[in-house]
Design a protein around this motif. Structure first.
Motif, PDB file in Angstrom:
ATOM      1  N   MET A 281     -14.905  35.266  44.354  1.00 24.49           N
ATOM      2  CA  MET A 281     -16.405  34.849  45.128  1.00 24.49           C
ATOM      3  C   MET A 281     -17.514  35.393  44.271  1.00 24.49           C
ATOM      4  O   MET A 281     -17.549  36.495  43.804  1.00 24.49           O
ATOM      5  CB  MET A 281     -15.992  35.623  46.335  1.00 24.49           C
ATOM      6  CG  MET A 281     -17.097  34.821  47.563  1.00 24.49           C
ATOM      7  SD  MET A 281     -16.965  35.399  49.243  1.00 24.49           S
ATOM      8  CE  MET A 281     -17.317  37.480  48.885  1.00 24.49           C
ATOM      9  N   GLY A 282     -18.732  34.511  44.164  1.00 27.81           N
ATOM     10  CA  GLY A 282     -20.023  34.904  43.770  1.00 27.81           C
ATOM     11  C   GLY A 282     -20.412  36.246  44.332  1.00 27.81           C
ATOM     12  O   GLY A 282     -20.332  36.328  45.504  1.00 27.81           O
ATOM     13  N   ASP A 283     -21.301  36.795  43.535  1.00 25.29           N
ATOM     14  CA  ASP A 283     -22.404  37.795  44.203  1.00 25.29           C
ATOM     15  C   ASP A 283     -23.488  36.933  44.888  1.00 25.29           C
ATOM     16  O   ASP A 283     -24.232  36.252  44.300  1.00 25.29           O
ATOM     17  CB  ASP A 283     -22.968  38.748  43.048  1.00 25.29           C
ATOM     18  CG  ASP A 283     -23.658  39.883  43.623  1.00 25.29           C
ATOM     19  OD1 ASP A 283     -23.908  39.808  44.707  1.00 25.29           O
ATOM     20  OD2 ASP A 283     -23.867  40.863  42.804  1.00 25.29           O
TER      21      ASP A 283
ATOM     22  N   SER B  97     -21.528  30.558  39.264  1.00 24.51           N
ATOM     23  CA  SER B  97     -21.669  31.926  39.887  1.00 24.51           C
ATOM     24  C   SER B  97     -23.029  31.985  40.871  1.00 24.51           C
ATOM     25  O   SER B  97     -23.440  32.720  41.520  1.00 24.51           O
ATOM     26  CB  SER B  97     -21.787  33.010  38.957  1.00 24.51           C
ATOM     27  OG  SER B  97     -22.882  32.905  37.934  1.00 24.51           O
ATOM     28  N   GLU B  98     -24.139  31.030  40.651  1.00 27.70           N
ATOM     29  CA  GLU B  98     -25.349  30.978  40.996  1.00 27.70           C
ATOM     30  C   GLU B  98     -25.439  30.369  42.401  1.00 27.70           C
ATOM     31  O   GLU B  98     -26.632  30.024  43.089  1.00 27.70           O
ATOM     32  CB  GLU B  98     -26.589  30.844  40.405  1.00 27.70           C
ATOM     33  CG  GLU B  98     -26.740  31.869  39.115  1.00 27.70           C
ATOM     34  CD  GLU B  98     -27.539  31.568  38.063  1.00 27.70           C
ATOM     35  OE1 GLU B  98     -28.224  32.481  37.647  1.00 27.70           O
ATOM     36  OE2 GLU B  98     -27.975  30.534  38.083  1.00 27.70           O
ATOM     37  N   ALA B  99     -24.202  29.713  42.728  1.00 31.23           N
ATOM     38  CA  ALA B  99     -24.344  28.443  43.549  1.00 31.23           C
ATOM     39  C   ALA B  99     -23.351  28.859  44.686  1.00 31.23           C
ATOM     40  O   ALA B  99     -22.026  29.520  44.548  1.00 31.23           O
ATOM     41  CB  ALA B  99     -23.787  27.006  43.259  1.00 31.23           C
ATOM     42  N   VAL B 100     -23.340  28.119  46.152  1.00 30.28           N
ATOM     43  CA  VAL B 100     -22.380  28.348  46.920  1.00 30.28           C
ATOM     44  C   VAL B 100     -22.172  27.085  47.481  1.00 30.28           C
ATOM     45  O   VAL B 100     -23.060  25.961  47.490  1.00 30.28           O
ATOM     46  CB  VAL B 100     -22.822  29.208  48.098  1.00 30.28           C
ATOM     47  CG1 VAL B 100     -24.101  28.576  49.003  1.00 30.28           C
ATOM     48  CG2 VAL B 100     -21.503  29.318  49.150  1.00 30.28           C
TER      49      VAL B 100
ATOM     50  N   GLY C 265     -15.796  28.050  39.674  1.00 36.03           N
ATOM     51  CA  GLY C 265     -16.453  29.591  39.956  1.00 36.03           C
ATOM     52  C   GLY C 265     -17.644  29.453  40.994  1.00 36.03           C
ATOM     53  O   GLY C 265     -18.336  30.643  40.956  1.00 36.03           O
ATOM     54  N   ILE C 266     -17.570  28.431  41.835  1.00 35.07           N
ATOM     55  CA  ILE C 266     -18.854  28.212  42.957  1.00 35.07           C
ATOM     56  C   ILE C 266     -17.957  28.912  44.040  1.00 35.07           C
ATOM     57  O   ILE C 266     -16.758  28.757  44.412  1.00 35.07           O
ATOM     58  CB  ILE C 266     -18.932  26.891  43.196  1.00 35.07           C
ATOM     59  CG1 ILE C 266     -19.575  26.164  41.773  1.00 35.07           C
ATOM     60  CG2 ILE C 266     -19.910  26.879  44.468  1.00 35.07           C
ATOM     61  CD1 ILE C 266     -19.660  24.649  42.046  1.00 35.07           C
ATOM     62  N   THR C 267     -18.878  29.911  44.739  1.00 36.31           N
ATOM     63  CA  THR C 267     -18.345  30.362  46.133  1.00 36.31           C
ATOM     64  C   THR C 267     -18.533  29.282  47.087  1.00 36.31           C
ATOM     65  O   THR C 267     -19.216  28.506  47.250  1.00 36.31           O
ATOM     66  CB  THR C 267     -19.229  31.456  46.582  1.00 36.31           C
ATOM     67  OG1 THR C 267     -19.485  32.465  45.644  1.00 36.31           O
ATOM     68  CG2 THR C 267     -19.137  32.027  47.912  1.00 36.31           C
TER      69      THR C 267
END
Length: 235
Positions: A1-3, A170-173, A190-192
């Motif tokens: 899960m991304g930050d 990593s910058e997206a949900v 790698g998308i949340t």
């Protein structure tokens, strides 16, 4: 899960995520009911209620099943009903909480995208009726990429969306409602992923593999703001 602190873009599914699909169905049934009332000499309200009852029992062949009750040129009328339903401009609108969330995301400079499956004409009618173009930086109706083979979970729309928004995975949900297709590709990229449990309870994550499950579950879209602001770590 991304930050979440690195989040730059929020990507949504459309049906049963940004708006209840049943609202669109009911809008179409109203249009069809008005048309049928002229052809079969019955009140549109009675027809409308019958269509809803049939839909709740069996979503397939609703118009065909309804017209079996009448001794008329059923085949021709069924095709007319299907055409009216598919092409109608729906009488639908965003819920206040959804409008407020999109407005908040826009005001806080997040990129906003939509990836949706379905017939382009119908999907774009929904998008326009809901006023979603006002908020979105990119909207992808997957069939327009080259046919139904591009529908989720095909990765093409996800990659194209990331590129169009100019963000890393990593910058997206990604927010959707259907674990059978919405999250598996986003997870791999790698998308949340976040699953909204829609009002009709159509989908569950309880019996699916980890790859197909979303990272987080929510009950209402307004919870997204809390997640982004860091007030929620896991739901």
């Amino acid at each position: 899960m991304g930050d979440m602190r690195k989040l730059k873009a929020v990507i949504f599914d459309l049906d049963d995520t940004l708006h209840p699909e049943m609202d669109y169905v009911l809008s179409g049934f109203r249009v069809v009911s008005e048309h049928l009332s002229i052809n079969i000499n019955a009140e549109s309200k009675v027809i409308y209620e019958s269509l809803i009852n049939l839909f709740e029992k069996d979503r397939g062949n609703v118009f065909d099943n309804f017209l079996t009750l009448y001794e008329i040129n059923k085949e021709k009328l069924v095709q007319q009903c299907i055409g009216l339903y598919r092409d109608h401009y729906p009488n639908i609108k965003l819920k206040t909480e959804v409008y407020d969330l999109l407005k908040w995301l826009k005001e806080n400079t997040f990129k906003i995208g939509i990836i949706t499956d379905g017939r382009p004409e119908g999907q774009w009618n929904k998008i326009k009726a809901l006023g979603l173009e006002e908020f979105c930086d990119k909207i992808i109706v997957t069939d327009e990429l080259g046919g139904i083979q591009y529908r989720k979970p095909c990765e093409v729309s996800y990659i194209q969306m990331l590129n169009s928004l100019g963000v890393l995975p990593s910058e997206a949900v990604y927010i959707g409602d259907n674990p059978a297709k919405d999250f598996v590709t986003a997870n791999k990229l790698g998308i949340t992923t976040i699953m909204i449990k829609n009002d009709r309870g159509m989908y569950s994550q309880s019996n699916i593999s980890r790859n197909y499950a979303a990272h987080l579950n929510i009950n209402e879209l307004k919870e997204i703001k809390k997640i982004i602001c860091g007030e929620c770590i896991d739901l």
